[in-house]
Design a protein around this motif. Structure first.
Motif, PDB file in Angstrom:
ATOM      1  N   UNK A 257       0.848  -1.243  -0.090  1.00  0.00           N
ATOM      2  CA  UNK A 257      -0.001  -0.068   0.108  1.00  0.00           C
ATOM      3  C   UNK A 257       0.779   1.260  -0.058  1.00  0.00           C
ATOM      4  N   UNK A 258       2.020   1.205   0.596  1.00  0.00           N
ATOM      5  CA  UNK A 258       2.696   2.229   0.805  1.00  0.00           C
ATOM      6  C   UNK A 258       3.541   2.600  -0.752  1.00  0.00           C
ATOM      7  N   UNK A 259       3.825   1.468  -1.301  1.00  0.00           N
ATOM      8  CA  UNK A 259       4.457   1.720  -2.589  1.00  0.00           C
ATOM      9  C   UNK A 259       3.619   2.204  -3.534  1.00  0.00           C
ATOM     10  N   UNK A 260       2.309   1.757  -3.370  1.00  0.00           N
ATOM     11  CA  UNK A 260       1.148   2.296  -4.502  1.00  0.00           C
ATOM     12  C   UNK A 260       0.951   3.626  -4.075  1.00  0.00           C
ATOM     13  N   UNK A 261       0.937   4.125  -2.818  1.00  0.00           N
ATOM     14  CA  UNK A 261       0.950   5.581  -2.196  1.00  0.00           C
ATOM     15  C   UNK A 261       2.032   6.456  -3.226  1.00  0.00           C
ATOM     16  N   UNK A 262       3.413   5.854  -2.992  1.00  0.00           N
ATOM     17  CA  UNK A 262       4.503   6.602  -3.514  1.00  0.00           C
ATOM     18  C   UNK A 262       4.263   6.616  -4.910  1.00  0.00           C
ATOM     19  N   UNK A 263       3.946   5.699  -5.526  1.00  0.00           N
ATOM     20  CA  UNK A 263       3.732   5.784  -7.030  1.00  0.00           C
ATOM     21  C   UNK A 263       2.630   6.621  -7.516  1.00  0.00           C
ATOM     22  N   UNK A 264       1.696   6.851  -6.547  1.00  0.00           N
ATOM     23  CA  UNK A 264       0.631   7.812  -7.034  1.00  0.00           C
ATOM     24  C   UNK A 264       0.897   9.241  -6.831  1.00  0.00           C
ATOM     25  N   UNK A 265       1.864   9.311  -5.819  1.00  0.00           N
ATOM     26  CA  UNK A 265       2.059  10.813  -5.538  1.00  0.00           C
ATOM     27  C   UNK A 265       3.109  11.213  -6.481  1.00  0.00           C
ATOM     28  N   UNK A 266       3.997  10.638  -6.878  1.00  0.00           N
ATOM     29  CA  UNK A 266       5.229  10.978  -7.731  1.00  0.00           C
ATOM     30  C   UNK A 266       4.802  11.718  -9.044  1.00  0.00           C
ATOM     31  N   UNK A 267       3.405  10.754  -9.701  1.00  0.00           N
ATOM     32  CA  UNK A 267       3.399  11.512 -11.151  1.00  0.00           C
ATOM     33  C   UNK A 267       2.394  12.907 -10.662  1.00  0.00           C
ATOM     34  N   UNK A 268       1.735  12.722  -9.647  1.00  0.00           N
ATOM     35  CA  UNK A 268       0.851  14.028  -9.378  1.00  0.00           C
ATOM     36  C   UNK A 268       1.849  15.298  -9.372  1.00  0.00           C
ATOM     37  N   UNK A 269       2.988  15.103  -8.588  1.00  0.00           N
ATOM     38  CA  UNK A 269       3.973  16.227  -8.344  1.00  0.00           C
ATOM     39  C   UNK A 269       4.648  16.335  -9.750  1.00  0.00           C
ATOM     40  N   UNK A 270       4.895  15.446 -10.578  1.00  0.00           N
ATOM     41  CA  UNK A 270       5.600  15.520 -11.923  1.00  0.00           C
ATOM     42  C   UNK A 270       4.640  16.412 -12.850  1.00  0.00           C
ATOM     43  N   UNK A 271       3.285  16.086 -12.765  1.00  0.00           N
ATOM     44  CA  UNK A 271       2.325  16.776 -13.525  1.00  0.00           C
ATOM     45  C   UNK A 271       2.376  18.378 -13.206  1.00  0.00           C
ATOM     46  N   UNK A 272       2.464  18.539 -11.831  1.00  0.00           N
ATOM     47  CA  UNK A 272       2.513  19.884 -11.309  1.00  0.00           C
ATOM     48  C   UNK A 272       3.765  20.622 -11.866  1.00  0.00           C
ATOM     49  N   UNK A 273       4.962  19.666 -11.733  1.00  0.00           N
ATOM     50  CA  UNK A 273       6.073  20.517 -12.645  1.00  0.00           C
ATOM     51  C   UNK A 273       6.199  20.780 -14.325  1.00  0.00           C
ATOM     52  N   UNK A 274       5.528  19.838 -14.822  1.00  0.00           N
ATOM     53  CA  UNK A 274       5.004  19.839 -16.072  1.00  0.00           C
ATOM     54  C   UNK A 274       4.383  20.874 -16.369  1.00  0.00           C
ATOM     55  N   UNK A 275       3.164  21.363 -15.875  1.00  0.00           N
ATOM     56  CA  UNK A 275       2.409  22.365 -16.050  1.00  0.00           C
ATOM     57  C   UNK A 275       2.953  23.707 -15.654  1.00  0.00           C
ATOM     58  N   UNK A 276       3.867  23.755 -14.649  1.00  0.00           N
ATOM     59  CA  UNK A 276       4.691  24.990 -14.408  1.00  0.00           C
ATOM     60  C   UNK A 276       5.268  25.433 -15.485  1.00  0.00           C
ATOM     61  N   UNK A 277       6.130  24.354 -16.179  1.00  0.00           N
ATOM     62  CA  UNK A 277       7.140  24.515 -16.974  1.00  0.00           C
ATOM     63  C   UNK A 277       6.382  25.186 -18.457  1.00  0.00           C
ATOM     64  N   UNK A 278       5.183  24.205 -18.748  1.00  0.00           N
ATOM     65  CA  UNK A 278       4.332  24.646 -19.770  1.00  0.00           C
ATOM     66  C   UNK A 278       3.708  25.915 -19.704  1.00  0.00           C
ATOM     67  N   UNK A 279       3.684  26.334 -18.456  1.00  0.00           N
ATOM     68  CA  UNK A 279       2.813  27.617 -18.323  1.00  0.00           C
ATOM     69  C   UNK A 279       3.988  28.566 -18.569  1.00  0.00           C
ATOM     70  N   UNK A 280       4.953  28.607 -18.079  1.00  0.00           N
ATOM     71  CA  UNK A 280       6.221  29.493 -18.155  1.00  0.00           C
ATOM     72  C   UNK A 280       6.535  29.485 -19.789  1.00  0.00           C
ATOM     73  N   UNK A 281       6.693  28.557 -20.259  1.00  0.00           N
ATOM     74  CA  UNK A 281       6.959  28.652 -21.955  1.00  0.00           C
ATOM     75  C   UNK A 281       5.976  29.426 -22.666  1.00  0.00           C
ATOM     76  N   UNK A 282       4.764  29.122 -22.292  1.00  0.00           N
ATOM     77  CA  UNK A 282       3.598  30.071 -22.952  1.00  0.00           C
ATOM     78  C   UNK A 282       3.795  31.374 -22.606  1.00  0.00           C
TER      79      UNK A 282
END
Length: 456
Positions: free
Chosen positions: A201-226
């Motif tokens: 369950x902890x492994x699943x939680x970590x696997x789920x949390x990492x993509x969410x924060x990566x999505x936030x980084x991608x969106x930040x970079x995308x917004x900055x480029x725009x």
């Protein structure tokens, strides 16, 4: 022995309640008394107070020095009372002594219901030892609910609201008991299975949390480029120099780095919490095995561990919810930043257009003034040097002279205002679109021949 009152008659008038309250205060002071002399004084004071209570209620009381409790026998029933209750049958409509207690969770409500059942059972038994046990169990349950749940010896009722549970929820480990013994191998296998499931369950939680924060980084970079592209287009359209563009690009880069740092810090904090939970889980697992081996009660150890797993699951769900909230807040902040940049770009564009309009109006006014008065000094404030002003004078003098030769007497010889604005003339020249109309408009606004002004 502590001078504690668990009795109390059926009277509820204010005088009796005041006497009972004073007895409780004396009992509390007895525990902190420094000398035996002070304890004896407080006890004798309570003896006197109890006599006044008996006189008011028509009851009789006795003190048990072995237990430190009073037992009161009302005159009407001649039946001992404890917690303000009378034994010898449940009164009609009586639902328990804890009906005035409010819980916050289903687990707390279960404890309140247990207290009500105990008080009903208290009425149903005539065994003083059983009555004492039921009363003490209710005191334990009340202490678990929190300090705000109190007992009124005058009415025999509990009241108050239970404390809010901690983030992990109520811990029922101390109430998991009476478990059947099991084979050591089977018990350890069950513990191991529960542990591995929790790790998964902890492994699943970590696997789920990492993509969410990566999505936030991608969106930040995308917004900055725009934002960079939008500003580059704006700068090109409004003729901003490279210095202004460089400062804007640096500002966008700094903002992006700040956003990425905030996201990384939140992700690191969440992951650290999960790792701490993993370490605690392993310690709990090892402790559960040790307890099972030491006590030989493996089933109990398993259920104690499962209770801990339940609390860990509650905490993990809370962390996942927090991670989702962080992402939503980041997206909301991106939207706000984009709106702010859009408003700033609109404001700058408006200021630029307004400035161009004002410059053009000032140029037209200076030209009109010069053509009608011969005074070209206003052009100095518009950025022309003396040589340019003199060239403008000479050119206009030449045009006027030619006009006087070719036009009837009384006409001015001033050329007609072109259809192109000065801003359009500037834009056409910058783009290399040199047409007769552009040349004519330039000579009108500048007052000098186009070819002479741009000669090499």
């Amino acid at each position: 022995m502590a001078d504690v009152t668990i009795g109390g008659g059926s009277g509820s008038n204010k005088a009796v309640q005041d006497l009972e309250r004073q007895k409780q205060q004396n009992s509390s002071a007895w525990h902190s008394a420094a000398t035996q002399e002070e304890k004896d004084r407080l006890h004798q004071a309570n003896v006197g107070l109890q006599k006044q209570i008996d006189a008011a209620q028509g009851s009789s009381s006795s003190f048990n020095s072995g237990t430190g409790t009073w037992t009161t026998t009302p005159a009407a029933t001649n039946t001992p009372t404890t917690q303000g209750q009378t034994s010898g049958g449940v009164p009609s409509g009586y639902q328990g002594s804890a009906t005035g207690v409010q819980g916050n969770t289903s687990n707390q409500q279960a404890d309140i219901d247990k207290m009500n059942r105990n008080s009903i059972a208290y009425y149903e038994t005539t065994d003083p030892a059983e009555q004492q046990r039921l009363h003490e169990e209710n005191e334990t349950l009340a202490a678990k609910l929190g300090s705000a749940v109190v007992f009124d010896s005058g009415t025999g009722k509990w009241s108050g609201r239970a404390d809010q549970p901690q983030s992990g929820g109520d811990d029922y480990s101390s109430y998991i008991e009476d478990m059947n013994k099991a084979q050591l191998a089977a018990a350890l296998a069950a513990l191991r299975n529960a542990y591995e499931k929790n790790v998964l369950g902890l492994d699943r939680a970590q696997a789920a949390i990492a993509p969410e924060y990566q999505s936030a980084r991608n969106e930040a970079a995308g917004q900055s480029e725009l934002q960079k592209r939008n500003f580059a287009e704006y700068a090109a359209a409004n003729g901003l120099n490279s210095g202004a563009g460089g400062q804007a690009q640096l500002a966008f880069t700094n903002t992006l780095q700040g956003n990425l740092s905030n996201i990384a810090a939140k992700e690191a904090s969440t992951m650290a919490d999960l790792e701490l939970q993993r370490s605690q889980m392993e310690s709990d697992y090892e402790n559960a095995i040790a307890q099972a081996e030491a006590q030989g009660n493996f089933e109990l150890a398993q259920q104690l561990y499962q209770e801990k797993v339940r609390q860990d699951e509650n905490m993990r769900q809370q962390m996942q919810w927090q991670a989702q909230m962080d992402l939503q807040n980041q997206q909301f902040q991106f939207t706000k930043d984009q709106a702010a940049i859009g408003n700033d770009q609109w404001s700058k564009q408006y200021d630029t257009s307004n400035q161009q309009y004002n410059q053009e109006q000032a140029w037209q006014l200076a030209l009109y003034y010069a053509q009608n008065s011969g005074d070209y000094s206003l052009f100095k404030a518009l950025g022309l040097d003396d040589a340019q002003i003199q060239a403008m004078k000479d050119y206009n003098t030449s045009l006027l002279s030619q006009a006087n030769k070719s036009t009837p007497s009384g006409t001015t010889g001033i050329t007609t205002k072109p259809t192109l604005t000065w801003a359009q003339v500037e834009s056409s020249i910058n783009q290399g679109l040199i047409t007769p109309a552009v040349k004519s408009a330039f000579e009108y606004y500048q007052g000098v021949p186009f070819d002479e002004y741009f000669k090499e």
